[in-house]
Design an enzyme around this catalytic site. Structure first.
Site, mmCIF file in Angstrom:
data_model
loop_
_atom_site.group_PDB
_atom_site.id
_atom_site.type_symbol
_atom_site.label_atom_id
_atom_site.label_comp_id
_atom_site.label_asym_id
_atom_site.label_seq_id
_atom_site.Cartn_x
_atom_site.Cartn_y
_atom_site.Cartn_z
ATOM 1 N N GLU A 103 17.286 -18.335 28.034
ATOM 2 C CA GLU A 103 16.536 -19.421 28.120
ATOM 3 C C GLU A 103 16.812 -21.406 28.003
ATOM 4 O O GLU A 103 16.338 -22.269 27.812
ATOM 5 C CB GLU A 103 14.704 -19.212 27.770
ATOM 6 C CG GLU A 103 14.333 -17.935 28.684
ATOM 7 C CD GLU A 103 14.356 -18.121 29.901
ATOM 8 O OE1 GLU A 103 13.986 -19.120 30.988
ATOM 9 O OE2 GLU A 103 14.547 -17.394 30.635
ATOM 10 N N HIS A 126 7.531 -16.360 29.138
ATOM 11 C CA HIS A 126 8.977 -15.896 29.884
ATOM 12 C C HIS A 126 10.112 -17.028 29.864
ATOM 13 O O HIS A 126 10.998 -17.461 29.601
ATOM 14 C CB HIS A 126 8.458 -15.648 31.751
ATOM 15 C CG HIS A 126 9.882 -15.490 32.500
ATOM 16 N ND1 HIS A 126 10.315 -14.549 33.840
ATOM 17 C CD2 HIS A 126 11.057 -16.016 32.418
ATOM 18 C CE1 HIS A 126 11.318 -14.525 34.211
ATOM 19 N NE2 HIS A 126 12.227 -14.903 33.224
ATOM 20 N N HIS A 168 17.551 -23.496 30.813
ATOM 21 C CA HIS A 168 16.460 -24.682 31.357
ATOM 22 C C HIS A 168 15.541 -25.536 30.216
ATOM 23 O O HIS A 168 15.484 -26.771 29.977
ATOM 24 C CB HIS A 168 14.928 -23.617 31.447
ATOM 25 C CG HIS A 168 15.111 -22.554 32.539
ATOM 26 N ND1 HIS A 168 14.894 -23.092 34.092
ATOM 27 C CD2 HIS A 168 15.092 -20.973 31.971
ATOM 28 C CE1 HIS A 168 15.621 -21.896 35.051
ATOM 29 N NE2 HIS A 168 15.640 -20.523 33.805
#
Ligand code: 5GP
Length: 263
Positions: free
Chosen positions: A124, A72, A128
């Site tokens: 992502e 994930h 992040h």
């Protein structure tokens, strides 16, 4: 003399890190906009079958290339909250990950086939990955994806569960503790799990698992600390912390097939 000592002590005490407020403003429960260097990493993996059983508003497909737990994300965290979108100018570039795209499709797939293939990786990286650039191992987008693929291989939840004879099965269920103990036995510390609960049947299905790593990429204990966070980071409203009071289902990864349970 005594008074000045007292004043000095109070100043030192309030200046100490444990007295400082969490970094930035806490909005969205855990998200912090400030891009101060992070404290630790969360490595979170998805069991694709469960994800596609509970896709929310998405169309979800497990492609033939997928046959394991998948990534994930690898998420920098503060002890309180987490940074996000740390470098707004470092936009996702598909060309940079082209050499590893086959591995990404296998181990970090976009299961939501109603969204562009690259959109999950873009999300992502920008949310992040840009916050992991302070790591010496991460100098660019390619490094971030490559390193995360390596961590999935090192902390391969499916294989770790298999070692304790925990395998996907549509005709039996497990105790929550069996999953936690199996991972804890093989690694240094316990993982944190999330589940989806089927509204009608009230059955819970293992959805995601996460562990924490320090900046040297060694596992650290964050199980208690992260239980609450896991819920805050859930992907949709039905995802929640797994209940120890209910059996946990770990469905077989058959593609395109609706599960018929025999229990
Ligand atoms: P985060 O924003 O914290 O990185 O991750 C949560 C987001 O990832 C949620 O919006 C969730 O819906 C999304 N997500 C989880 N799995 C997938 C996937 O396979 N594809 C896409 N596009 N999004 C996903």
């Amino acid at each position: 003399m005594h008074i000045s000592f007292l004043v000095l002590s109070v100043v030192v005490l309030f200046a100490s890190p444990s007295f400082q407020k969490p970094h930035g403003n806490n909005h969205d429960q855990n998200q912090v906009s400030e891009s101060k260097d992070f404290d630790y990493l969360v490595l979170r993996q998805i069991w694709p079958k469960t994800s596609c059983m509970f896709p929310g508003s998405h169309q979800c497909t497990i492609k033939n290339t997928v046959s394991s737990w998948v990534i994930h994300g690898l998420w920098p965290n503060y002890n309180v909250g987490f940074p996000s979108f740390c470098n707004k100018t470092d936009k996702f570039r598909p060309d940079l990950i082209q050499p590893i795209v086959a591995d990404l499709e296998k181990y970090w797939p976009n299961l939501y086939t109603d969204t562009p293939l690259n959109s999950f990786w873009q999300h992502e990286w920008e949310k992040h990955g840009t916050c992991a650039l302070s790591l010496k191992q991460v100098t660019n987008e390619r490094d971030y994806f490559q390193m995360t693929l390596g961590l999935r291989e090192k902390f391969d939840f499916g294989t770790l569960l298999e070692k304790a004879s925990i395998v996907p099965d549509n005709s039996k269920s497990y105790e929550l503790a069996e999953f936690i103990n199996a991972i804890e036995k093989e690694l240094a510390f316990a993982p944190v799990l999330s589940c989806f609960v089927e509204k009608e049947s009230k059955r819970q299905f293992l959805a995601e698992m996460q562990i924490c790593l320090n900046k040297s990429l060694e596992q650290i204990d964050c199980s208690e600390h992260n239980k609450a966070k896991m819920v805050a980071m859930r992907a949709n409203e039905h995802e929640q912390q797994c209940s120890p009071k209910m059996p946990v289902h770990y469905p077989v990864l058959d593609r395109n097939q609706k599960i018929i349970f025999n229990f």
